[in-house]
Design a protein around this motif. Sequence first.
Motif, PDB file in Angstrom:
ATOM      1  N   ALA A 257       1.239  -1.359  -0.547  1.00 25.73           N
ATOM      2  CA  ALA A 257      -0.328   0.575   0.208  1.00 25.73           C
ATOM      3  C   ALA A 257       1.053   1.082  -0.115  1.00 25.73           C
ATOM      4  N   ILE A 258       0.726   2.275  -0.774  1.00 26.57           N
ATOM      5  CA  ILE A 258       1.207   3.843  -0.872  1.00 26.57           C
ATOM      6  C   ILE A 258       1.649   3.915   0.248  1.00 26.57           C
ATOM      7  N   SER A 259       0.153   4.154   1.666  1.00 29.19           N
ATOM      8  CA  SER A 259       0.340   4.247   3.421  1.00 29.19           C
ATOM      9  C   SER A 259       2.106   4.077   3.609  1.00 29.19           C
ATOM     10  N   ARG A 260       2.498   2.428   3.067  1.00 28.65           N
ATOM     11  CA  ARG A 260       3.845   1.785   4.031  1.00 28.65           C
ATOM     12  C   ARG A 260       4.309   2.139   2.884  1.00 28.65           C
ATOM     13  N   PHE A 261       4.053   2.613   1.697  1.00 25.75           N
ATOM     14  CA  PHE A 261       5.871   3.623   1.100  1.00 25.75           C
ATOM     15  C   PHE A 261       6.138   4.625   2.104  1.00 25.75           C
ATOM     16  N   LEU A 262       5.257   5.334   1.729  1.00 25.82           N
ATOM     17  CA  LEU A 262       5.429   6.505   2.722  1.00 25.82           C
ATOM     18  C   LEU A 262       6.036   7.105   4.237  1.00 25.82           C
ATOM     19  N   ILE A 263       5.719   5.793   4.560  1.00 24.51           N
ATOM     20  CA  ILE A 263       6.060   5.156   5.889  1.00 24.51           C
ATOM     21  C   ILE A 263       7.460   4.764   6.037  1.00 24.51           C
ATOM     22  N   ASP A 264       7.518   4.438   5.168  1.00 24.21           N
ATOM     23  CA  ASP A 264       9.495   3.488   4.614  1.00 24.21           C
ATOM     24  C   ASP A 264      10.255   4.448   4.327  1.00 24.21           C
ATOM     25  N   GLN A 265       9.530   5.143   3.618  1.00 24.84           N
ATOM     26  CA  GLN A 265      10.562   6.267   3.094  1.00 24.84           C
ATOM     27  C   GLN A 265      11.194   7.623   4.323  1.00 24.84           C
ATOM     28  N   TRP A 266       9.783   7.656   5.225  1.00 25.86           N
ATOM     29  CA  TRP A 266      10.434   9.166   6.485  1.00 25.86           C
ATOM     30  C   TRP A 266      11.229   7.743   6.914  1.00 25.86           C
ATOM     31  N   HIS A 267      11.118   6.338   7.261  1.00 24.81           N
ATOM     32  CA  HIS A 267      12.007   5.680   8.806  1.00 24.81           C
ATOM     33  C   HIS A 267      12.819   5.681   8.069  1.00 24.81           C
TER      34      HIS A 267
END
Length: 272
Positions: A257-267
Amino acid sequence: MQPDREDKVFLFQGSNLVVPEGIPDTGITRSLTLNLVKSNFGPIVLDRIPALDGAGFISAALLDDSMVLPAGWKDVPLRASLHNMVNLDLRFSSGIQDILRAYHILQWERDTVFCGRCGGLCEESKRGISRICSSCGKIQFPRISPAIIVLITDEKDRILLAKNRNFKNHVYSLIAGFVEAGESLEETVIREVKEETHIDVDSIKYIISQPWPFPDSMMIGFRAAYAGGELKPDGEEIIDVQWFSRGTLPDIPGPGAISRFLIDQWHAEGGT
């Protein structure tokens, strides 16, 4: 005639993929499709949907919700199966793109049997993927509903995560919402965040998008910065909202999901 994609067939029922038990592949062969037809004593009409790259057709079918799957077959939630099919950078392989495209168009075809203007019967049109009313001539194309999703950071480089009333278990995710008529994407980000959390944001930046056919969305991912206001959930859709650091993250959406992508990118920006 252009070929079908690798002789694969995608079968959907509701929001699930239908596959043989013990076979993790998302696409099944025509011979397996025939086995399903024979074992269930019912016909399956396959659509041949033009692939986006113009290289052949996607064979797929949307099964009736009342159809009972025979022994040896199972349904798998499409959203869950995406976790195992998508690269972390969201550059879709042709197989994943084919699945999302087929599912979107099959639902649209089911929902456009009749014209929304006059009630006449709609037929397949010759203008690409479209349907035309046999009575008034109105042409309809697959509907795509844009929605924003935004990762918000504060001055401590924490992210804002919210628990939606409809989320299962204890999962927290990003703020998201549909674009209103006459509204820009940036305005949607500001409005949705304000409505659901009572805070203001600025420094809005587009990151990435993802087709999300549940049933017809296009998720458009942004990042933004906290700009003021007292954090408070709306109490209707959002029942809890909090700031989280990298070391205190709650349960978050799975990969795909795009939500996980954005969170992983920040992490990943926080280093090791």
